[in-house]
Structures are given as C-alpha cells and as structure tokens.
Write a protein that holds these residues in place. Structure first.
Motif, PDB file in Angstrom:
ATOM      1  N   LEU B 464       0.859  -1.186   0.000  1.00  0.00           N
ATOM      2  CA  LEU B 464       0.000   0.000   0.000  1.00  0.00           C
ATOM      3  C   LEU B 464       0.895   1.235   0.000  1.00  0.00           C
ATOM      4  N   PRO B 465       1.686   1.413  -1.074  1.00  0.00           N
ATOM      5  CA  PRO B 465       2.776   2.391  -1.014  1.00  0.00           C
ATOM      6  C   PRO B 465       2.307   3.834  -0.950  1.00  0.00           C
ATOM      7  N   VAL B 466       3.130   4.655  -0.309  1.00  0.00           N
ATOM      8  CA  VAL B 466       2.922   6.103  -0.306  1.00  0.00           C
ATOM      9  C   VAL B 466       3.175   6.614  -1.722  1.00  0.00           C
ATOM     10  N   ALA B 493       3.995  -1.825   4.877  1.00  0.00           N
ATOM     11  CA  ALA B 493       3.098  -1.812   3.724  1.00  0.00           C
ATOM     12  C   ALA B 493       3.172  -0.478   2.983  1.00  0.00           C
ATOM     13  N   ALA B 494       3.537   0.604   3.697  1.00  0.00           N
ATOM     14  CA  ALA B 494       3.522   1.937   3.097  1.00  0.00           C
ATOM     15  C   ALA B 494       4.811   2.275   2.354  1.00  0.00           C
ATOM     16  N   LEU B 495       5.849   1.430   2.467  1.00  0.00           N
ATOM     17  CA  LEU B 495       7.100   1.761   1.777  1.00  0.00           C
ATOM     18  C   LEU B 495       6.875   1.767   0.272  1.00  0.00           C
ATOM     19  N   PRO B 496       7.353   2.794  -0.426  1.00  0.00           N
ATOM     20  CA  PRO B 496       7.231   2.786  -1.886  1.00  0.00           C
ATOM     21  C   PRO B 496       8.222   1.825  -2.531  1.00  0.00           C
ATOM     22  N   ARG B 497       9.387   1.658  -1.927  1.00  0.00           N
ATOM     23  CA  ARG B 497      10.404   0.790  -2.522  1.00  0.00           C
ATOM     24  C   ARG B 497      11.051  -0.067  -1.445  1.00  0.00           C
ATOM     25  N   LEU B 498      11.643  -1.175  -1.880  1.00  0.00           N
ATOM     26  CA  LEU B 498      12.333  -2.053  -0.934  1.00  0.00           C
ATOM     27  C   LEU B 498      13.713  -2.394  -1.471  1.00  0.00           C
ATOM     28  N   PRO B 499      14.682  -1.533  -1.220  1.00  0.00           N
ATOM     29  CA  PRO B 499      16.046  -1.892  -1.615  1.00  0.00           C
ATOM     30  C   PRO B 499      16.538  -3.055  -0.770  1.00  0.00           C
ATOM     31  N   ALA B 500      17.751  -3.537  -1.075  1.00  0.00           N
ATOM     32  CA  ALA B 500      18.245  -4.725  -0.370  1.00  0.00           C
ATOM     33  C   ALA B 500      18.653  -4.416   1.068  1.00  0.00           C
ATOM     34  N   LYS B 501      18.961  -3.161   1.353  1.00  0.00           N
ATOM     35  CA  LYS B 501      19.489  -2.844   2.684  1.00  0.00           C
ATOM     36  C   LYS B 501      18.404  -2.943   3.765  1.00  0.00           C
TER      37      LYS B 501
END
Lengths: 420, 521
Positions: B464-466, B493-501
């Motif tokens: 449910l990204p911002v 759920a609100a994160l727009p992206r999920l990098p590896a870190k």
C-alpha cells in the motif's frame, strides 16, 4: 467424593497393580485381608479360611475379589468357596458390583484343584450378580506370581525346554489386567457375565524367548522336550521339587482352554499393549527407546553417550509424541554404522517415511548431544585444545569416517530395502 | 464512547506501532494501542555462550526447550525460528490474521514488540532514490530518522566504504570489537574489488550502557536472547508505553475488521481474551505488520479488489572458510552482523549482505545441511567452523513478484513469485561473492550457497505504497489511505520501494513522521 473400591488380595501380584491403577483413576482403596496393606485408605481383617464378617463390604462402591489359595488344600477350597459366596451375597444386597478374578484354567474337569475351585466359585456367584474375569497368563511388572517363577527359571537356566507339542499361552500385562478390573468395577450392567481378559495366543517357548530378550537382555538356547516326558520326570521328582513344579501345574499350562477376549476387551474399551512392550521392565518400551537413543547418539556423533543423555533422548522423544523406538529390522538398529549409512542414504535423496523419521531422530540425537557439556569438545574447537594439528587430525578423521560409512552403505541399503 | 482518548488508535506494537505511539505521546496526544500479543517470552539464559556451552548442564532447556520444541520446528529454515524461548513470538500469526499462502513462507509475530523480538538489528538509511515518494518529505524523514536512531541506540560507526551507504554514522556509537576471522577479512577488504564495498555492520545494539539497558559484552548470546537488552527491541518501548498514563494499552486485542461508523469514525472489531470487542476511533494508525495491515485494509474495502503486489528481499546464505585461520579456537564474539557488504549486480541493482560469526549457531544446524553422514561431518565442522564466517545476502525487493488478494471469507491469500531476473541475479551474486572473497583469502565452501525459502526473509513491504498522487490501495504522503479517510498505514506496507538494505529503521522513521504530523481535527 471419590468412590471406594474394596480389594481382597491387595498385597499380591495383581493386587498391587490394581491398587496403583485404582489410585491413579481416583478410587480410594479399602484392603480386605489378613495383613495390613500400605498406601490404602483402610484395612479390614478378612480371611479366606473363615466366614466373611457381615459388614465387610460396608460403604464400598465396588469390590474386586482377587484373593485365592494356591496351595491346593481341599479344606481351604471349600472355605474359599463359602467366602466368595458370602461376598457375592453382601455385594448383591448392597447393589454394588463385585468382580471376581477367576482363571483361564477354570473348568469343571480342570487338571488342577485351583482351576476346579475357580470354576465352582464362578458357578455359585454369577447367578448372584457378580462378574467373573478370566485372565490369561499375567506378565509384566515385578517378578511375582507364575510370571515371577518363569522369570527366575529363564534367568537361572541357559538352556530351556521347548515343549513338543508346544502349549499356547495368552499373556496379558498386569497393568492392563488392572484396567480391565477397574472398568468392570464401574459397570453394573455386566452383572452375571463371565469376561475374558487375555492376549493373542503365542507358543510357550516364544514367550520365554521374548522374556529373555526384553526382560533379561539375554539369549537362551532351547532344546525340544516332549511334554509327556517332562510330565513323567516331574511326577517322579515331585517330592523333591514340591508343589511349585508339580505335574498338575504343567497340565494346567498344557491343557488351557483357549480364550477369545477380543469382544470382551472391546466392550470394556481396553486395548492391550503389544507383548514386546509388556515384557519390558517398564512395560512401555522405555528400555527400547533408551537403547535407541544410545545407538542414535553414537551413530550421529561417533561418541558413546552417558545413560543420562539417553534418558534425555527418551524424554524428549516422548514429549514429541514418539513413545517407542522405531520398528527397524534388527540388522539396522544394532549398529551405529548402519544408522550412519542410512543418514547418508537419506541425504542423497532416498526419501521414504521411515528414513525421514530416522533422520529426524538422528538430528534430535545430535542436538541433544551438542547441548551436553560432556560432549561439547566433540563439537567445538575449545581454547587449549585447538591448533592446526588438531584441525588437520579432525579433517582426517572425518575422511576416514565417511569412507567407513560409504563402505557400510551397500549393506545398509540391502537391509533397508523393505523400508517404506 | 468516543472519548478524547480514543481520538487516535494504533493497531500493533512492533517497531512501527511503538514509533507512532511514542511520537504521538511526545506531542501530548492520548493514544490507544491495540496489541495482539499475550505471549510471554521466556527470559534468556545468563552468561557467555562459550562458557555456557562448555559448562551449563541445563543448556538443553534453552537450546531445545523443555519439551523439545526446537525439534518439532524442523520445517523452519532459520535457526532463529527454532529458538524455544522465541517460539511463542511467531505462533498463531497466520491463523489469527487469516493469512494463507502458496509458494511463500508466512512469518509474523503476535507478541508485543513484534518481529523485533527476534531481529538481526541491522539498520540503514534509505537514500533519495530508495525512498521513492517519501523523498517528497525528505526533511521530515531525516529528522525522524535521527529521532528514532537515537532512541534505539546504534553502533558500528566507522570511516569505511559503506559510511555513505548506511548514512547513519552521525548517530552511531563506535563499532563493537570483531573476532579474528572478521578482522582478517576486514584487513583484506581492499582486495574485494570495486564491485563489493565492505564495511562494519551498523546495528541497533548498544555499545555503552544507558538507563535501563546495558551495553553489549560480546557474550555471543544474540540468537538466544540478550539478557542485557543491548540489542534493541520494540518490546522495551512497549514497557515505556505501558507505564505512560496517557496510553491505553490493550494487550491481547486481535483486530479483525475495520468499519466506518458513518460519522467520520472507525469501528475497530477485535477478538480479545474476554470475547469480541468493539473500539471506536477517529484516526486509526495501522501498524499490524505488512501482511496483517494489508488484510485489514482490503477487508475494509468492497469485495472484488484486484490483487496487490507484495515485495520481499530474496535471500541466500553461504559459508566462507579462511584457511589461514585453520585451527583457531572458538572465541567470545558478537553474535549478530560484524561486517556488511554491498555488491553491485549491474542492472539487477545492489545486493546487501552481512557476515556473522559461526559461534552463535549450533553446529548441528550446519551438520544437517552437509552432504555427508553426520558422524563424518562432525569432526570436519569442529575443525573448520571456527575459521569460517556465515554470510547472508539480500537482493532488492523488485526482484520478487508476490501477489496478495482477498478471499471470499476475508482471508488473505499470498502467492509467492520471482521476477524473471531473479535466478540470474542469484547466480551473479554467488559468482561475484565467491570470486572476490577468495581474493581476500576466504573460500566459499562448495554447496554452501543456499537460497532461502521465498518469504523467509520476512522483509514484507510495499503493498500500500505512499504516492504523491495516490490511486486506490495507495497512501497519501501523510500516510492516509486514498479513499479511506481516517485510516493511516504506518508499517512496511507503506514503503514505496524495498532496496536490499535493512529497512526497519526507515519504517520506524516513517511511522514517527506520520504520527508527528497527524492532524487531529
């Protein structure tokens, strides 16, 4: 309020087991007999050789009549019958169940006085509303009764007779019998019935063999002996040996009427434990689970575990719902190398339920061994016992062990061919 | 019913929920926290790991559980999920939240403190390109990151090639001491080439004692539980919240549904130990964890919603052997990440990984994975494990392609999936790490590079990204869900992206930011 169970013969072989089982099921026990009994609510004096006191069964909720005379005296037999009838009258008057422990040998033409007396009592008290229970050969628990006699025979003699033709016996564990008696005590609807409580028939020598293996951890040799010959020998030496080894006693073994107890046991809701378990000292396969733990830990780690660790293995497996050792062929369980080879077989993708379970247990054994400080040095390079040489030696040991296991693998695969 | 106290309700008391609640309390706003947790976490053993393993005769209890609970959990891939003292944390999550899955391992926590009861304590800052739409409010995010970071207590500061990547050194204490294996790798870090940057791990672990938490003493007990509370857990903040009279903390309230009451408030239906209960609140901040929050939001919408995309970080683990250290004894060492690395995988993005001591993990765990018989593997592992380090590597979330959808009975169905580039990305990561670490004197043991089960990373996010211009199933910059006024998403759920870190700190900062700006009237 818990119910009160009267027990005659409470200090005997079956009686002790019954008192234990009754207490565990919330009964209070009143012992009726000549000697006071420990660990019961109350003791009342009663003697088979005399008439039963009029208020012997007061405030009881059920009665189990176990006491019996095994001396074969004719005077006592008559008195014993009167005593049983007194009890049956009293319990009938009070409207409480009475369970009479009879015998598989009970018959009008039984070879032993014991069998004839039991039959006579049954005939007299069943019409009064008592229940008779005819047990098979009672085994297990402390070495007492006929079972105790057999145990000491098997222990004493390296060579045992294999009777030809072999009599069939129907063993029942003493704790299972205690459950039967308890169930029957709570069932007024069984009044007047004769119930059987016995396991499946097995040849007598097979029972002795199983006793040697499970109870005494020993191997015994058997020589065939014609039953008639043995009888003659016993008759000839009866003066020396006494009534314990009388030809009558042999007859009561060889001429037992077969019991089919399946329907009766089902009606009482009782499932008998397997014979192999019944003959373990614990009666529940604990010994085999301990032995399995020993082999598993040795197989997985290459180190022999302490009895303490084997006990932990058994405890953990039981807590995880695994109450018994795996039913593997003896050729596989006896050797750690075979188990290690099965471990390898499973890791190399031979998948079957038995191997998956085996590896689960090997993993449990490894985890337990690792959590034992006594074995920690086998897992950890600890300060003071480290260094390149130690490490290289360890790697070499690993190579040697893997070679050993691989050499053992074809045999293990062959012996495991039937596993599913 | 709608007293001032129920103006704001936070659902969930993990890292996100506690961050939001604490930020509201700093503004003096009363808050109700509904937390599903009832589980009691068994207190961890006291002592240092090596000493306990050589002497503690009762260690089977904390390693396996009194009833062998750890043995029952052989289906769990990660040793952490088998720790008996932590078992209660993970129990019942999927059933209570009605979450089912195909090709995807669902892991969640009902316990107060959430998954942070058992996390790796890795922290990092998301940079502008990683923040996505959250970069539109970067100044506020930066302020929130500082506030959250200081609250948790970080360590790992070091002037190394990951300083900018982590971006947290301003709030970090010095790095904890390394053990010899990590020191050896650290000294040869310049041999890793330009595609792998290695630095000290930045972790939410106290180096120095403060208030009610003690600094790390390198006992190595991290996996089993830190009795000193050097490792940060939201459970410590839950204790703060429970002591605060401005907080109504409802333990054991398992929120099942959200319904508008028609007057601008939300009904919150929860199962409690005393039976079903209904709460009412003007603003609801959802912090139940990505999966549970997603289900609550989809259930609050009319039936027939489309499937949503779920991201997680595909993950693998491997074992590095340093032959130069062969024969080294076991030593006292920190049990979480000691070194971290970022590896460039070309157009597949940047992978991130950590290196750990092997000491904290039971040898049996390694033994089970070795392709040789246990009795043969044991002397081998005893000989080489103390000259090994364990590595893990996470790939960016856009290489995962999971879907979540609502089922007819309001349960959530997750379908695990991979981006087509994933296999190549793993192959490249494996080859790159294997080649470059060998240059630095560390051999990746053959067969040791193992992909984790899909979902086992537990980095669930982005459903449910911002977004600056939110459509259905997206959140406004202030965290409020498009079309569902009064409902805010403050967890992963609100994160727009999920990098590896590591993403936990960013989730917490976002929760802090949203709560700090929440307008009440």
């Amino acid at each position: 309020m818990s119910r009160i169970l009267g027990v005659t013969g409470a200090s005997g072989y079956i009686g002790q087991a019954l008192v234990r089982a009754a207490a565990a099921s919330g009964w209070q026990v009143v012992a009726l007999g000549r000697q006071p009994v420990q660990g019961v609510r109350e003791w009342r004096l009663a003697d088979l050789g005399a008439p039963a006191p009029a208020d012997l069964t007061r405030n009881l909720d059920a009665l189990v009549h176990l006491a019996a005379d095994t001396s074969g005296s004719a005077r006592l037999a008559a008195s014993e019958e009167h005593f049983a009838i007194d009890l049956a009258r009293q319990t009938a008057a009070r409207g409480i169940p009475m369970v009479f422990v009879s015998s598989q040998a009970a018959a009008t033409d039984a070879p032993s006085a014991y069998g004839r007396s039991k039959f006579a009592i049954e005939q007299a008290i069943l019409p009064l509303g008592a229940v008779a229970v005819r047990p098979g050969l009672v085994v297990g628990g402390p070495g007492a009764g006929l079972y105790g006699l057999l145990t000491s025979l098997v222990r004493a003699l390296p060579v045992l007779p294999r009777l030809v033709p072999s009599p069939l016996v129907q063993p029942i564990h003493v704790d299972d019998l205690a459950q039967v008696l308890l169930q029957a005590s709570a069932r007024p609807d069984l009044a007047g019935r004769s119930m059987s409580a016995a396991g499946a028939p097995v040849p007598f020598d097979q029972l002795l063999r199983a006793m040697a293996r499970h109870r005494l951890r020993a191997r015994r040799w058997f020589v065939p002996v014609p039953t008639g010959l043995l009888r003659t020998a016993l008759a000839a030496s009866s003066r020396v040996l006494g009534s314990r080894f009388s030809p009558e006693r042999l007859d009561s073994l060889t001429r037992l009427p077969p019991l089919d107890a399946r329907a009766d046991l089902a009606e009482l809701g009782i499932e008998l434990r397997p014979l192999d378990d019944a003959l373990q000292r614990s009666g529940r396969g604990l010994r085999r689970l301990l032995a399995e733990g020993w082999t598993m830990i040795w197989a997985a780690t290459g180190t022999k575990p302490s009895p303490w660790l084997c006990r932990r293995y058994a405890q953990m497996l039981r807590a995880q719902g695994r109450h018994d050792a795996m039913p593997l062929p003896p050729g596989l369980t006896s050797s750690p190398m075979m188990l290690a080879a099965l471990d390898l077989l499973h890791k190399r993708r031979r998948q079957c339920a038995a191997l998956t379970e085996l590896c689960w247990r090997l993993n449990a054994a490894t985890r337990l061994a690792e959590a034992d400080p006594a074995l920690a040095h086998g897992f950890l390079m600890v300060p003071g016992r480290s260094g390149r040489l130690v490490a290289v030696t360890g790697i070499a040991r690993s190579v040697v062990r893997e070679l050993q296991v691989r050499l053992a693998a074809p045999l293990a695969r062959y012996r495991a061919r039937g596993l599913r | 019913m709608s007293s001032a106290r129920e103006a704001v309700t936070v659902v969930g008391a993990g890292p996100a929920g506690t961050s939001a609640a604490l930020a509201l309390r700093e503004r003096g706003i009363p808050v109700t926290v509904l937390d599903a947790g009832t589980a009691r976490v068994t207190p961890p053993p006291v002592g240092d790991l090596l000493g306990l393993r050589l002497r503690d005769t009762t260690q089977w209890q904390w390693q396996l559980g009194r009833h062998g609970e750890a043995l029952a959990a052989t289906d769990q891939a990660s040793p952490k999920l088998r720790v008996p003292g932590l078992r209660a944390i993970f129990e019942g999550f999927a059933q209570v939240n009605r979450i089912r899955s195909d090709d995807f391992q669902v892991i969640g926590a009902l316990a107060a403190g959430g998954l942070s009861n058992a996390w790796g304590c890795g922290v990092a800052r998301f940079h502008e390109d990683e923040l996505g739409a959250l970069a539109f409010d970067q100044a506020a995010m930066d302020a929130s990151i500082e506030r959250v970071a200081r609250r948790m207590g970080l360590s790992g500061r070091s002037d190394d090639s990951l300083s900018d990547y982590f971006g947290l050194d301003a709030f970090c204490g010095p790095a904890l001491a390394m053990d010899s294996a990590h020191r050896a790798l650290w000294e040869r870090r310049d041999r890793l080439g330009d595609k792998i940057r290695m630095g000290r791990a930045r972790v939410a672990v106290l180096g120095e004692s403060r208030e009610d938490r003690l600094g790390c003493d390198l006992s190595g007990m991290c996996l089993w539980g830190c009795v000193r509370r050097a490792t940060w857990s939201a459970a410590w903040d839950v204790e703060k919240l429970k002591r605060d009279p401005g907080v109504r903390f409802e333990a054991g309230a398992r929120v099942q549904a959200l319904l508008p009451d028609g007057e601008g408030n939300w009904w919150i239906d929860a199962d409690t130990q005393a039976g079903p209960r209904r709460y009412r609140s003007k603003r609801v901040l959802l912090a139940a964890g990505t999966l549970a929050t997603t289900r609550l939001v989809l259930a609050a919408l009319p039936p027939g919603q489309p499937a949503l995309r779920l991201q997680s970080n595909p993950m693998a683990a491997f074992l590095l052997w340093l032959p130069a250290l062969l024969g080294a004894p076991r030593e006292r060492s920190f049990g979480l990440a000691q070194l971290s690395f970022a590896a460039e995988l070309g157009d597949r993005g940047t992978a991130f990984g950590n290196l750990f001591s092997t000491a904290g993990i039971p040898v049996s765990e390694f033994l089970a994975h070795l392709p040789i018989a246990r009795r043969a593997g044991l002397p081998l592992l005893k000989s080489i494990l103390s000259s090994c380090v364990v590595g893990n590597v996470f790939l960016p979330g856009d290489l995962s392609a999971h879907e979540v959808r609502m089922e007819a009975d309001q349960g959530l169905r997750i379908k695990g999936g991979d981006d087509p580039r994933l296999s190549e990305a793993f192959a490249e990561a494996k080859s790159l790490l294997s080649r470059r670490f060998r240059k630095a004197g560390a051999w990746m043991l053959p067969g040791s590079f193992v992909r984790g089960q899909t979902g086992a990373d537990i980095h669930y996010a982005c459903t449910l990204p911002v977004s600056p211009r939110p459509r259905a199933h997206e959140c406004h910059l202030n965290g409020e869900l498009a079309g569902l006024p009064g409902l805010y998403v403050v967890d992963g759920a609100a994160l727009p992206r999920l990098p590896a870190k590591a993403h936990t700190l960013t989730i917490m900062a976002n929760a802090d930011r949203i709560a700090g700006k929440l307008i009440l009237n």
